[in-house]
Enzyme design. Structure first.
Site, mmCIF file in Angstrom:
data_model
loop_
_atom_site.group_PDB
_atom_site.id
_atom_site.type_symbol
_atom_site.label_atom_id
_atom_site.label_comp_id
_atom_site.label_asym_id
_atom_site.label_seq_id
_atom_site.Cartn_x
_atom_site.Cartn_y
_atom_site.Cartn_z
ATOM 1 N N ASP A 1 -5.364 -5.545 -5.903
ATOM 2 C CA ASP A 1 -4.999 -4.104 -5.702
ATOM 3 C C ASP A 1 -3.651 -3.667 -6.089
ATOM 4 O O ASP A 1 -3.345 -2.685 -6.405
ATOM 5 C CB ASP A 1 -5.458 -3.910 -4.250
ATOM 6 C CG ASP A 1 -6.499 -4.509 -3.568
ATOM 7 O OD1 ASP A 1 -6.682 -5.863 -3.982
ATOM 8 O OD2 ASP A 1 -7.115 -4.250 -2.718
ATOM 9 N N ASP B 1 0.773 -1.253 0.187
ATOM 10 C CA ASP B 1 0.104 -0.001 0.133
ATOM 11 C C ASP B 1 0.694 1.325 0.125
ATOM 12 O O ASP B 1 0.164 2.224 -0.281
ATOM 13 C CB ASP B 1 -0.992 -0.015 1.080
ATOM 14 C CG ASP B 1 -2.133 -0.933 0.930
ATOM 15 O OD1 ASP B 1 -2.432 -1.132 -0.209
ATOM 16 O OD2 ASP B 1 -2.596 -1.618 2.142
HETATM 17 N N1 GLY Z 1 -7.068 -1.829 -1.326
HETATM 18 C C1 GLY Z 1 -8.069 -2.080 -0.390
HETATM 19 C C2 GLY Z 1 -9.575 -2.271 -1.012
HETATM 20 O O1 GLY Z 1 -9.760 -1.993 -1.972
HETATM 21 O O2 GLY Z 1 -10.362 -2.089 -0.031
#
Ligand code: GLY
Length: 393
Positions: free
Chosen positions: A173, A112
């Site tokens: 993601d 992230d």
């Molecule tokens: N990246 C985490 C979500 O999409 O909730």
């Protein structure tokens, strides 16, 4: 950064879809003003995250490596400033962006870091060309690639969950974070790093393992840490291992479109279309408008909560994808219809709270942020609106 009008004959005129983008951007701008007012006196380290139920103002979370949404609010402010050139918004954008620097200077926590740096320093750099922002975004890219595992061929998304999943884990993601690597490689004129190769390898490995034959994706791909072999695809935030979690598919659509932007390799363009086409097909089957239910396989069907954030991510991606393909009109029209639906009283928060949009779903299996205003929905909504405005002829 995507700047419009690349290849195809797809046109954007005011008449298409009769969608008044300036009106929606003015709305976003006034919601930002209201939000900033509600946040006084500012503590720049506290970032808007969500507004639940009848809440009127943002619930805040401390900016830190573990808070994946840390960068979205600075990014919203940069985009609002790009539109309205307000001095007050500029000052707030600078303040909230600086609060991200300690995260960039910390050891990488997980993938992230890409989201956090792209949304804050990279977005700020695109708008201001501030050299300090560029350096911090480059630093984040160098930090992010330390999670790349050559045996597997992808970035490890969650180092803390290797044991839980029984191996190296990569989540869909993570495709979004490749933008930081491609951008950094381009800034350095491909001379000093392997960032480009890592990003391409991640995209290829993910394309090979992370999708079912129909183009729908798992949320998590698990790999054998020693051999690098794909073990299984499972869910984390979706309805089931076999299901199509709407935001996961949205990350895939945006991710492969962006990978094509940087590589110009047709295999990525074809794949972006494939993952989009299955999303649009299932969307039409399962939703009453262009905003999906949170997971397209939720057995409640249309009674399931919506996820406006997925629609925002997809709208932003399709405004780009439509530029790259011959039959781009259908992606353009879908994106405009998404923005049109999102811009109605059904989804816009208006007087109810200070966000742009309602009805997103964060982590349904954990019972968290269901049918809420969530900061990343607003981020991709204003991003899509600005893209659309820039494309208008
Ligand atoms: N990246 C985490 C979500 O999409 O909730």
């Amino acid at each position: 950064m995507f700047v419009g009008n690349h290849v195809s004959g797809v046109v954007f005129t005011k008449e298409i879809g009769q969608f008044n983008v300036n009106q929606q951007l003015a709305y976003c701008s006034s919601q930002v003003d209201k939000a900033l007012e509600s946040l006084r006196p500012y503590d720049f380290t506290m970032m808007p995250r969500n507004i639940l139920r009848e809440g009127r103002t943002w619930n805040l979370r401390k900016a830190k490596p573990e808070e994946w949404c840390s960068g979205f609010w600075p990014g919203i402010l940069w985009m609002a400033f790009d539109y309205n050139k307000s001095e007050a918004v500029n000052k707030a954008a600078i303040g909230y962006t600086e609060a991200i620097a300690p995260i960039i200077n910390s050891p990488v926590f997980d993938h992230d870091l890409g989201f956090i740096a792209i949304n804050s320093f990279l977005k700020g750099y695109e708008v201001t060309k501030n050299e300090h922002y560029k350096q911090l975004a480059l630093q984040a890219a160098d930090s992010l690639i330390t999670l790349f595992t050559p045996t597997v061929g992808t970035i490890l998304s969650w180092p803390r969950h290797v044991k839980d999943y029984g191996g190296h884990n990569t989540i869909m993601d993570n495709m979004m974070n490749l933008e930081l690597l491609f951008w950094a490689d381009k800034e350095r004129h491909s001379q000093t790093s392997n960032l480009y190769d890592i990003a391409v390898r991640h995209a290829d490995t993910t394309m090979k393992n992370h999708f079912r034959p129909d183009g729908s994706c798992y949320h998590v791909a698990v790999y054998d840490t020693l051999t690098g072999k794909f073990i299984k695809g499972v869910t984390h935030q979706g309805y089931a291992d076999y299901s199509m979690w709407s935001r996961g598919q949205a990350w895939a659509i945006y991710g492969y479109t962006m990978v094509y932007r940087y590589t110009k390799n047709k295999r990525f363009l074809d794949f972006a279309q494939k993952v989009t086409d299955i999303y649009l097909k299932r969307l039409h089957e399962t939703s009453d408008d262009m905003v999906p239910i949170w997971d397209m396989d939720d057995s409640r069907g249309i009674a399931a909560p919506k996820d406006a954030s997925a629609a925002c991510v997809v709208a932003s991606a399709l405004l780009e994808l439509c530029q790259y393909v011959k039959d781009g009109d259908r992606y353009r029209d879908a994106a405009i219809q998404m923005l049109r639906d999102l811009s109605t009283a059904r989804y816009q928060s208006r007087d109810k709270n200070v966000s742009f949009l309602m009805h997103s779903t964060g982590h349904h299996p954990a019972g968290s942020e269901i049918d809420a205003s969530i900061v990343y929905a607003d981020y991709y909504y204003i991003e899509a609106l600005l893209k659309y405005k820039n494309l208008l002829q």
